[in-house]
Enzyme design. Structure first.
Site, PDB file in Angstrom:
ATOM      1  N   ASP A 112       0.847  -1.191   0.000  1.00 34.91           N
ATOM      2  CA  ASP A 112       0.000   0.000   0.000  1.00 34.91           C
ATOM      3  C   ASP A 112       0.884   1.242   0.000  1.00 34.91           C
ATOM      4  OD1 ASP A 112      -2.348   1.435  -0.004  1.00 34.91           O
ATOM      5  OD2 ASP A 112      -2.557   1.433   2.164  1.00 34.91           O
ATOM      6  N   HIS A 159      -3.334  14.250   0.475  1.00 40.03           N
ATOM      7  CA  HIS A 159      -3.534  13.420   1.667  1.00 40.03           C
ATOM      8  C   HIS A 159      -2.331  13.509   2.600  1.00 40.03           C
ATOM      9  CE1 HIS A 159      -4.559  10.070   4.238  1.00 40.03           C
ATOM     10  NE2 HIS A 159      -3.472   9.404   3.874  1.00 40.03           N
ATOM     11  N   GLU A 192     -10.424   4.255   3.881  1.00 42.17           N
ATOM     12  CA  GLU A 192      -9.446   4.885   2.986  1.00 42.17           C
ATOM     13  C   GLU A 192      -9.806   4.501   1.555  1.00 42.17           C
ATOM     14  OE1 GLU A 192      -5.320   4.429   3.759  1.00 42.17           O
ATOM     15  OE2 GLU A 192      -5.420   5.431   5.712  1.00 42.17           O
ATOM     16  N   GLU A 224      -9.151   4.039  -2.108  1.00 40.09           N
ATOM     17  CA  GLU A 224      -7.928   3.820  -2.878  1.00 40.09           C
ATOM     18  C   GLU A 224      -8.244   3.099  -4.186  1.00 40.09           C
ATOM     19  OE1 GLU A 224      -4.654   2.242  -0.703  1.00 40.09           O
ATOM     20  OE2 GLU A 224      -5.275   3.167   1.208  1.00 40.09           O
ATOM     21  N   ASP A 227      -8.743   0.476   2.272  1.00 45.45           N
ATOM     22  CA  ASP A 227      -7.720   0.108   3.252  1.00 45.45           C
ATOM     23  C   ASP A 227      -8.220   0.547   4.625  1.00 45.45           C
ATOM     24  OD1 ASP A 227      -5.276  -0.627   4.419  1.00 45.45           O
ATOM     25  OD2 ASP A 227      -4.474   1.397   4.148  1.00 45.45           O
ATOM     26  N   ARG A 262      -7.215   4.279  13.388  1.00 44.87           N
ATOM     27  CA  ARG A 262      -6.327   5.436  13.523  1.00 44.87           C
ATOM     28  C   ARG A 262      -5.698   5.547  14.912  1.00 44.87           C
ATOM     29  NH1 ARG A 262      -5.033   6.467   8.392  1.00 44.87           N
ATOM     30  NH2 ARG A 262      -6.818   7.172   7.146  1.00 44.87           N
ATOM     31  N   GLN A 294      -3.012   2.995  15.028  1.00 46.41           N
ATOM     32  CA  GLN A 294      -1.952   3.431  14.120  1.00 46.41           C
ATOM     33  C   GLN A 294      -1.084   4.517  14.752  1.00 46.41           C
ATOM     34  OE1 GLN A 294      -3.444   4.879  10.368  1.00 46.41           O
ATOM     35  NE2 GLN A 294      -1.413   5.219   9.503  1.00 46.41           N
ATOM     36  N   LYS A 336      -3.702  -1.750  10.261  1.00 47.72           N
ATOM     37  CA  LYS A 336      -4.085  -1.953   8.868  1.00 47.72           C
ATOM     38  C   LYS A 336      -4.332  -3.425   8.533  1.00 47.72           C
ATOM     39  CE  LYS A 336      -3.017   2.348   7.329  1.00 47.72           C
ATOM     40  NZ  LYS A 336      -3.848   3.217   6.487  1.00 47.72           N
ATOM     41  N   THR A 361      -8.554  -5.494   4.449  1.00 46.33           N
ATOM     42  CA  THR A 361      -8.509  -4.655   3.259  1.00 46.33           C
ATOM     43  C   THR A 361      -9.542  -5.227   2.296  1.00 46.33           C
ATOM     44  OG1 THR A 361      -6.139  -4.251   3.529  1.00 46.33           O
ATOM     45  CG2 THR A 361      -7.086  -3.800   1.363  1.00 46.33           C
ATOM     46  N   GLU A 379      -8.999  12.938   7.464  1.00 49.18           N
ATOM     47  CA  GLU A 379      -8.889  14.260   6.843  1.00 49.18           C
ATOM     48  C   GLU A 379     -10.219  15.008   6.862  1.00 49.18           C
ATOM     49  OE1 GLU A 379      -6.468  14.414   3.015  1.00 49.18           O
ATOM     50  OE2 GLU A 379      -6.970  12.291   3.195  1.00 49.18           O
TER      51      GLU A 379
END
Length: 422
Positions: free
Chosen positions: A136, A143, A209, A211, A243, A247, A250, A263, A267, A368
């Protein structure tokens, strides 16, 4: 018009569907017309999985076509994954695509082909590939800049190396799930606001996420990198990726190394793999890169992709990220992933990293969109989200412009958040 390495516009005559309309009634705005023909794996009750392509509201059974002698088959299609066909290489991909276009646009072939069309409502779509490795990337400047501003408000938002190489982490292939798989809320160590010491428990900041990923078909030799010019020779097509990210977990584990438990729990990928040939009309120039990339990262062709994504939470649009704004392109990502001599394997999945644009409504994750939970996003029904709650269903959709004004759909990838297991 773009030019590929064979010197033919938009992917070469053998790869480009002719302008004839399909004899099957297809809603061209739906994105699954004859100019797309994405590959997937499906099953019906009591039957073994096999390979098909999407056309309109149907899946065209390639195993059935092969058994009837209508397409070449070297044990490619009566299979539970696309890997056997992907490893066959570009010549086989081109020939099969051209043959399918002929069968679907030549009215005289209709009596033979029509029995192999199955309504999508009657099938279960499965994970399309056996995933070998999963990488990834972190390729959106918008971002990366936003994340830097959130966590380093007094420093440079971009690390010094970010514009010199495509940053990535190596994920876990065993937890790449097909669209629709329930997402169990993960647990781990996290530090809640105001706490001095970390505690263990379910993630309180579960995120989406949005992607886009590409899938390798043809492997490469150990010790030799894949140059950007060889991208088409190795890559079969593109998928949508979610993904999922914890948070709070993380934030604790990323000091000093990087994502791991935050993570690796899940996925999700979309069921349809859109071939490169279908996306040739969507190629655009990527953002200007400065400083000039290292020689192995330079690309003679424009490999930005004009893909338009939507992120929906419980059926309501939360964001519309533009993929054309991605700083690092797919050929550059592949070149970087192999430049140290790591061999490419059939089924390798490479994801782009979160897709985000310059505007708030273009940010591809809640981190975000809500500025790390400080400013919850309000959905159309008046509900607000800082991060995902149990019961939330997240859907990512994607589409691109096709030839002659058509639409190319990447389908969608979806998942519903479930509470942690007892």
């Amino acid at each position: 018009m773009t030019t590929d390495s064979d010197g033919a516009g938009s992917g070469g005559a053998a790869e480009r569907p002719r302008g004839d309309a399909a004899w099957l009634e297809v809603d061209e705005d739906g994105g699954f017309g004859v100019e797309n023909l994405p590959y997937g794996v499906f099953s019906r009750s009591g039957e073994l999985p096999r390979v098909g392509v999407a056309i309109g509201g149907y899946v065209l059974d390639l195993a059935g076509l092969a058994a009837a002698g209508l397409v070449e088959d070297r044990r490619w299609f009566a299979s539970g994954s696309l890997n056997a066909f992907m490893v066959a290489g570009r010549a086989a991909w081109r020939a099969n695509r051209a043959r399918l276009v002929d069968l679907l646009t030549d009215g005289s072939a209709r009596p033979e082909v029509e029995p192999h069309l199955i309504p999508l409502a009657d099938v279960e779509l499965l994970r399309p590939i056996e995933v070998a490795d999963y990488v990834d990337f972190y390729s959106s400047e918008h971002h990366a800049t936003n994340v830097g501003r959130i966590f380093r408000p007094d420093g440079n938002p971009l690390a010094p190396n970010w514009k010199r190489l495509p940053v990535a982490y190596h994920g876990r292939s065993g937890t790449v799930y097909p669209s629709g798989t329930p997402i169990i809320r993960p647990s781990g160590q996290r530090r809640a606001p105001g706490e001095e010491e970390p505690s263990f428990g379910p993630s309180l900041r579960l995120d989406v996420e949005a992607e886009v990923g590409f899938v390798a078909g043809v492997p490469s030799s150990a010790g030799r990198g894949v140059p950007t010019s060889a991208f088409r020779d190795h890559v079969f097509g593109f998928v949508l990726v979610n993904d999922w990210s914890a948070r709070d977990v993380q934030a604790l584990e990323s000091l000093p190394l990087g994502p791991f438990l935050s993570k690796s729990f899940a996925t999700s990928i979309s069921p349809w793999v859109v071939p490169l040939a279908a996306l040739e009309p969507a190629r655009v120039a990527p953002p200007a890169q400065f400083p000039e990339p290292a020689p192995y990262l330079r690309c003679d062709e424009p490999w930005g992709l004009d893909l338009h994504l939507e992120v929906l939470i419980n059926g309501q649009v939360a964001a519309r990220p533009p993929f054309a704004s991605m700083y690092w392109t797919a050929p550059q990502q592949l070149a970087h992933a192999t430049v140290n001599g790591a061999p490419l394997r059939t089924g390798d999945l490479f994801a782009s990293g979160t897709v985000s644009g310059p505007e708030r409504e273009q940010r591809g994750c809640l981190l975000e969109l809500t500025w790390n939970g400080q400013d919850p996003v309000e959905l159309a029904d008046g509900t607000k989200r800082a991060f995902l709650e149990d019961g939330d269903t997240v859907t990512i959709r994607g589409k691109a412009p096709g030839a002659s004004g058509s639409v190319i759909s990447l389908g969608e990838v979806t998942g519903t958040v479930h509470p942690p297991l007892p």
